[in-house]
Design a protein around this motif. Structure first.
Motif, PDB file in Angstrom:
ATOM      1  N   ALA A 253     -13.350   9.904  -8.030  1.00 11.35           N
ATOM      2  CA  ALA A 253     -13.270   9.906  -6.566  1.00 11.35           C
ATOM      3  C   ALA A 253     -13.909   8.644  -6.067  1.00 11.35           C
ATOM      4  O   ALA A 253     -13.451   8.157  -5.033  1.00 11.35           O
ATOM      5  CB  ALA A 253     -14.313  11.217  -6.130  1.00 11.35           C
ATOM      6  N   PHE A 254     -14.822   7.878  -6.703  1.00 12.70           N
ATOM      7  CA  PHE A 254     -15.306   6.674  -5.968  1.00 12.70           C
ATOM      8  C   PHE A 254     -14.178   5.736  -6.042  1.00 12.70           C
ATOM      9  O   PHE A 254     -14.093   4.774  -5.056  1.00 12.70           O
ATOM     10  CB  PHE A 254     -16.604   6.285  -7.077  1.00 12.70           C
ATOM     11  CG  PHE A 254     -17.037   4.895  -6.679  1.00 12.70           C
ATOM     12  CD1 PHE A 254     -17.835   4.532  -5.562  1.00 12.70           C
ATOM     13  CD2 PHE A 254     -16.733   3.804  -7.411  1.00 12.70           C
ATOM     14  CE1 PHE A 254     -18.155   3.134  -5.494  1.00 12.70           C
ATOM     15  CE2 PHE A 254     -17.160   2.430  -7.255  1.00 12.70           C
ATOM     16  CZ  PHE A 254     -17.664   2.358  -6.171  1.00 12.70           C
ATOM     17  N   PHE A 255     -13.495   5.468  -7.202  1.00 12.87           N
ATOM     18  CA  PHE A 255     -12.506   4.564  -7.384  1.00 12.87           C
ATOM     19  C   PHE A 255     -11.275   4.968  -6.701  1.00 12.87           C
ATOM     20  O   PHE A 255     -10.353   4.007  -6.245  1.00 12.87           O
ATOM     21  CB  PHE A 255     -12.054   4.272  -9.184  1.00 12.87           C
ATOM     22  CG  PHE A 255     -13.024   3.609  -9.872  1.00 12.87           C
ATOM     23  CD1 PHE A 255     -13.478   2.474  -9.352  1.00 12.87           C
ATOM     24  CD2 PHE A 255     -13.709   4.033 -10.808  1.00 12.87           C
ATOM     25  CE1 PHE A 255     -14.498   1.615 -10.037  1.00 12.87           C
ATOM     26  CE2 PHE A 255     -14.796   3.468 -11.641  1.00 12.87           C
ATOM     27  CZ  PHE A 255     -15.068   2.033 -11.252  1.00 12.87           C
ATOM     28  N   ASN A 256     -11.106   6.211  -6.293  1.00 12.14           N
ATOM     29  CA  ASN A 256      -9.863   6.578  -5.806  1.00 12.14           C
ATOM     30  C   ASN A 256     -10.096   5.989  -4.091  1.00 12.14           C
ATOM     31  O   ASN A 256      -9.073   5.293  -3.711  1.00 12.14           O
ATOM     32  CB  ASN A 256      -9.874   8.222  -5.319  1.00 12.14           C
ATOM     33  CG  ASN A 256      -8.747   8.533  -4.726  1.00 12.14           C
ATOM     34  OD1 ASN A 256      -8.941   8.320  -3.375  1.00 12.14           O
ATOM     35  ND2 ASN A 256      -7.763   9.091  -5.291  1.00 12.14           N
ATOM     36  N   ASN A 262      -7.126   4.728   1.954  1.00 13.32           N
ATOM     37  CA  ASN A 262      -7.167   5.334   3.263  1.00 13.32           C
ATOM     38  C   ASN A 262      -7.295   3.997   4.304  1.00 13.32           C
ATOM     39  O   ASN A 262      -6.511   4.320   5.397  1.00 13.32           O
ATOM     40  CB  ASN A 262      -8.466   6.111   3.280  1.00 13.32           C
ATOM     41  CG  ASN A 262      -8.242   7.398   2.882  1.00 13.32           C
ATOM     42  OD1 ASN A 262      -7.325   7.848   2.525  1.00 13.32           O
ATOM     43  ND2 ASN A 262      -9.208   8.464   3.149  1.00 13.32           N
ATOM     44  N   ALA A 263      -7.601   2.989   3.836  1.00  8.47           N
ATOM     45  CA  ALA A 263      -7.679   1.999   4.799  1.00  8.47           C
ATOM     46  C   ALA A 263      -6.016   1.453   5.148  1.00  8.47           C
ATOM     47  O   ALA A 263      -5.817   1.066   6.251  1.00  8.47           O
ATOM     48  CB  ALA A 263      -8.314   0.674   4.446  1.00  8.47           C
ATOM     49  N   VAL A 347       0.955   1.297  -2.635  1.00  8.93           N
ATOM     50  CA  VAL A 347       1.087   2.979  -2.365  1.00  8.93           C
ATOM     51  C   VAL A 347       1.787   3.713  -3.477  1.00  8.93           C
ATOM     52  O   VAL A 347       1.340   4.740  -3.977  1.00  8.93           O
ATOM     53  CB  VAL A 347       1.917   3.139  -0.904  1.00  8.93           C
ATOM     54  CG1 VAL A 347       2.283   4.597  -0.753  1.00  8.93           C
ATOM     55  CG2 VAL A 347       1.138   2.644   0.047  1.00  8.93           C
ATOM     56  N   GLY A 348       2.834   3.099  -4.068  1.00  3.00           N
ATOM     57  CA  GLY A 348       3.381   3.661  -5.270  1.00  3.00           C
ATOM     58  C   GLY A 348       2.394   3.669  -6.528  1.00  3.00           C
ATOM     59  O   GLY A 348       2.555   4.829  -7.230  1.00  3.00           O
ATOM     60  N   ALA A 349       1.840   2.853  -6.515  1.00  4.10           N
ATOM     61  CA  ALA A 349       0.799   2.855  -7.854  1.00  4.10           C
ATOM     62  C   ALA A 349      -0.475   3.855  -7.637  1.00  4.10           C
ATOM     63  O   ALA A 349      -0.545   4.679  -8.533  1.00  4.10           O
ATOM     64  CB  ALA A 349       0.000   1.652  -7.946  1.00  4.10           C
ATOM     65  N   HIS A 350      -0.805   4.073  -6.371  1.00  6.13           N
ATOM     66  CA  HIS A 350      -1.816   4.926  -6.080  1.00  6.13           C
ATOM     67  C   HIS A 350      -1.196   6.491  -6.171  1.00  6.13           C
ATOM     68  O   HIS A 350      -1.596   7.237  -6.945  1.00  6.13           O
ATOM     69  CB  HIS A 350      -2.197   4.899  -4.606  1.00  6.13           C
ATOM     70  CG  HIS A 350      -3.033   6.195  -4.290  1.00  6.13           C
ATOM     71  ND1 HIS A 350      -4.313   6.308  -4.404  1.00  6.13           N
ATOM     72  CD2 HIS A 350      -2.685   7.373  -3.497  1.00  6.13           C
ATOM     73  CE1 HIS A 350      -4.679   7.404  -4.025  1.00  6.13           C
ATOM     74  NE2 HIS A 350      -3.758   7.992  -3.389  1.00  6.13           N
ATOM     75  N   ALA A 386     -14.299   8.300   1.662  1.00  9.62           N
ATOM     76  CA  ALA A 386     -13.062   8.114   2.723  1.00  9.62           C
ATOM     77  C   ALA A 386     -13.550   7.895   4.021  1.00  9.62           C
ATOM     78  O   ALA A 386     -13.012   6.785   4.564  1.00  9.62           O
ATOM     79  CB  ALA A 386     -12.400   9.238   2.336  1.00  9.62           C
ATOM     80  N   ALA A 387     -14.781   8.426   4.451  1.00  7.48           N
ATOM     81  CA  ALA A 387     -15.290   8.110   5.884  1.00  7.48           C
ATOM     82  C   ALA A 387     -15.743   6.692   5.956  1.00  7.48           C
ATOM     83  O   ALA A 387     -15.454   6.208   6.934  1.00  7.48           O
ATOM     84  CB  ALA A 387     -16.354   9.224   5.974  1.00  7.48           C
TER      85      ALA A 387
END
Length: 452
Positions: A253-256, A262-263, A347-350, A386-387
Motif C-alpha cells: 500500500a505504501f509503495f502504491n 494519485n498525484a 499509468v499503464g505500468a501502474h 493517498a490523502a
C-alpha cells in the motif's frame, strides 16, 4: 469456473464501480457548488474532501462489520450507504448537508475496499483468485470513465445539472444493493463463526464436482485455521505472529501511493499545462489517461493468474522507473514533448502492475481469522498515504523552487523522488514478496508462518 462463482464475484466487484464513480463524479459539480453557496477556498476544500475523510475512516474500521456481521451483510450495507449519499448529495440544500452526504459516500468507498476483495478472495478457486479479485480494480477504473461520461451527458441540462450528476449514482447503487441479496455468505466466515453446516453448503456450491470427502476436508482445514478464535473473536492482528503479512500489506500500500499515481490522476491537467499545453489540450490528454488506465487494467487481469503477482510487480516497477525517470529528466532539461507519452506509460505500468495486484495481494496474505482486520489495515495504509500525497503534491510543486527563474524544475524533483521510491519497490519485490498465485488461502498461512 462455474458461472455462479463469476456472477457472485462480479456482484461484489460492482462496489468498485461505485467507488470509482463516487470518487470522480464530484469533478463535474464542484465549481457550480462553490459559486452556488459562495464557499471560501477553505470551505470549498472541506466540502470536496469530505468523501476522502469518510473513505479513510471507512477503511480503518471496515474490518469490524466484515468480521462481526459477515461479508455479505457488509456488502449490502455498502450499497445502502452509496444510495443514501447519492440521493442526499443531489438534494442537498446547503454546504453542511452536502458534506454529510459526501462523507457517507466516502464511508461506503472505504468499507468497500475492505469487504469486496475480502469476499471475492474467499469464494474464488485458487487458480482464478487473481482475476476474480482483480475485477474490483477493473470496476474502479470503469466507474471513473462512466462518471466522466455521465457528467458530460448531464452537463448541458441546466442549472440543476450538478444535482443530477451527483444523484445519478443512486441508480447503480440501488441495483448493486439488490443484487447483493442474491449472493451467499463467505463459507470461510460461516465456518469460523460456528455455522459449519451452512459453510459446507456454500463450499458444495463452489465446488460441485468435488467429492463429499474433499469438501469436508476443506471445511476441516478452514475450521482448524481459526482454532485460536474465542466466541467468534480472533486473535489481535497486531500480534507479533502476524508481523510478516502486516509488513507485506503495509509495503504494497505504501509503495502504491509513493509511485505518485494519485498525484498524476488528480492533477493531470495541471501537469500537462506545465509542459506548455493549453487547458483544452491538457484536458484531452487527461481523458487519454483514463482510457490507458482501463486498457492496461484489463491486461493486468488477463495476466495476473498466468504470470503471477510478483511478476506483474516486477513489470510495473520497471515501467515506473523508466517513465518517472524520463519525466523528471524532461522537466529538468525542458524536453517537454516526451512528458505526455511518459505519463501514459506511467499509468499503464501502474495499471498492469500495482493497480492489478494491490487488492488481490492484501486479501491473500492474512490468515482466515484475521483477514478482515488485515484487509482493513492494508486499505487504511493506502488511503492515509493517498490523502497525504494528494495534499502535499501541489504544495511541493509550488514551494520547491531552487531557481526563481525556473518554473518547471520543482516537478522534476517530485517525479525524481517518485522514481527513487520505485527503485526501492523493485528491491522490496525481489527480496521480500512471496508469490501467491494459485496457493490456497489456508496453505498461504503456513507459508508465511501464521498458522495456529
Amino acid at each position: 469456473m462455474k458461472s455462479k462463482i463469476v456472477f457472485w464475484a462480479i456482484v461484489s466487484a460492482l462496489a468498485g464501480f461505485l467507488f470509482g464513480f463516487d470518487t470522480v463524479v464530484i469533478s463535474g459539480a464542484e465549481k457550480t457548488i462553490q459559486a452556488l453557496w459562495g464557499l471560501t477556498p477553505s470551505a470549498h476544500g472541506l466540502a470536496m474532501g469530505a468523501a476522502l475523510y469518510g473513505t479513510t475512516l471507512g477503511a480503518i474500521f471496515g474490518g469490524i462489520p466484515s468480521d462481526r456481521f459477515g461479508r455479505r451483510k457488509t456488502l449490502i450495507c455498502i450499497g445502502a450507504l452509496y444510495f443514501i449519499s447519492a440521493v442526499w448529495s443531489g438534494l442537498a440544500t446547503g454546504v453542511w448537508t452536502f458534506i454529510i452526504a459526501r462523507f457517507i459516500g466516502g464511508l461506503g468507498v472505504g468499507i468497500s475496499t475492505v469487504a469486496a476483495p475480502l469476499y471475492i478472495s474467499e469464494i474464488a478457486p485458487p487458480k482464478h483468485r487473481g482475476v476474480l479479485t482483480g475485477l474490483f480494480q477493473f470496476n474502479i477504473v470503469f466507474g471513473i470513465i462512466v462518471a466522466y461520461l455521465s457528467n458530460y451527458l448531464l452537463g448541458g441540462i441546466g442549472e440543476t445539472a450538478w444535482r443530477w450528476m451527483l444523484g445519478a449514482e443512486a441508480f447503480p447503487a440501488l441495483l448493486y444493493w439488490a443484487l447483493c441479496f442474491a449472493i451467499p455468505e463467505s463459507p470461510r466466515w460461516l465456518i469460523l463463526h460456528g455455522c459449519k453446516p451452512a459453510g459446507v453448503n456454500v463450499l458444495r456450491m463452489l465446488q460441485p464436482a468435488a467429492r463429499e470427502a474433499e469438501v469436508q476436508a476443506l471445511a476441516g482445514e478452514i475450521e482448524a485455521s481459526g482454532q485460536g478464535m474465542k466466541a467468534g473473536r480472533a486473535e489481535s492482528i497486531l500480534s507479533r505472529r502476524f508481523r510478516v503479512p502486516l509488513l507485506l500489506a503495509f509495503a504494497v500500500a505504501f509503495f502504491n501511493q509513493l509511485s505518485g499515481i494519485n498525484a498524476v490522476l488528480y492533477f493531470a491537467p495541471r501537469i500537462f499545462e506545465m509542459t506548455g499545453l493549453g487547458p483544452k489540450a491538457a484536458l484531452l490528454q487527461s481523458v487519454g489517461i483514463g482510457v490507458t488506465n482501463l486498457l492496461f487494467t484489463f491486461a493486468g487481469l488477463a495476466l495476473i493468474d498466468r504470470l503471477g503477482r510478483k511478476t506483474l510487480l516486477y513489470v510495473g516497477s520497471v515501467g515506473y522507473i523508466a517513465s518517472l525517470g524520463l519525466t523528471a529528466w524532461a522537466f529538468f532539461s525542458g524536453t517537454f514533448g516526451i512528458v505526455p507519452p511518459c505519463i501514459f506509460a506511467f499509468v499503464g505500468a501502474h495499471a498492469i502492475g500495482q493497480g492489478a495486484v494491490i487488492w488481490v495481494f492484501i486479501s491473500e496474505v492474512f490468515p482466515n481469522a484475521q483477514r478482515g482486520a488485515g484487509q482493513a489495515f492494508g486499505c487504511a495504509t493506502h488511503w492515509v498515504f493517498a490523502a497525504l500525497i494528494t495534499s502535499v503534491f501541489p504544495y511541493a510543486v509550488a514551494r520547491i523552487v531552487p531557481n526563481p527563474d525556473v518554473t518547471v524544475a520543482p516537478a522534476g524533483y517530485i517525479f525524481g523522488f517518485f522514481c527513487l521510491m520505485m527503485l526501492l519497490q523493485l528491491l522490496w519485490v525481489f527480496f521480500f514478496v512471496p508469490e501467491t498465485k494459485g496457493v490456497p488461502l489456508e496453505q498461504m498461512q503456513k507459508r508465511l508462518g501464521t498458522a495456529e
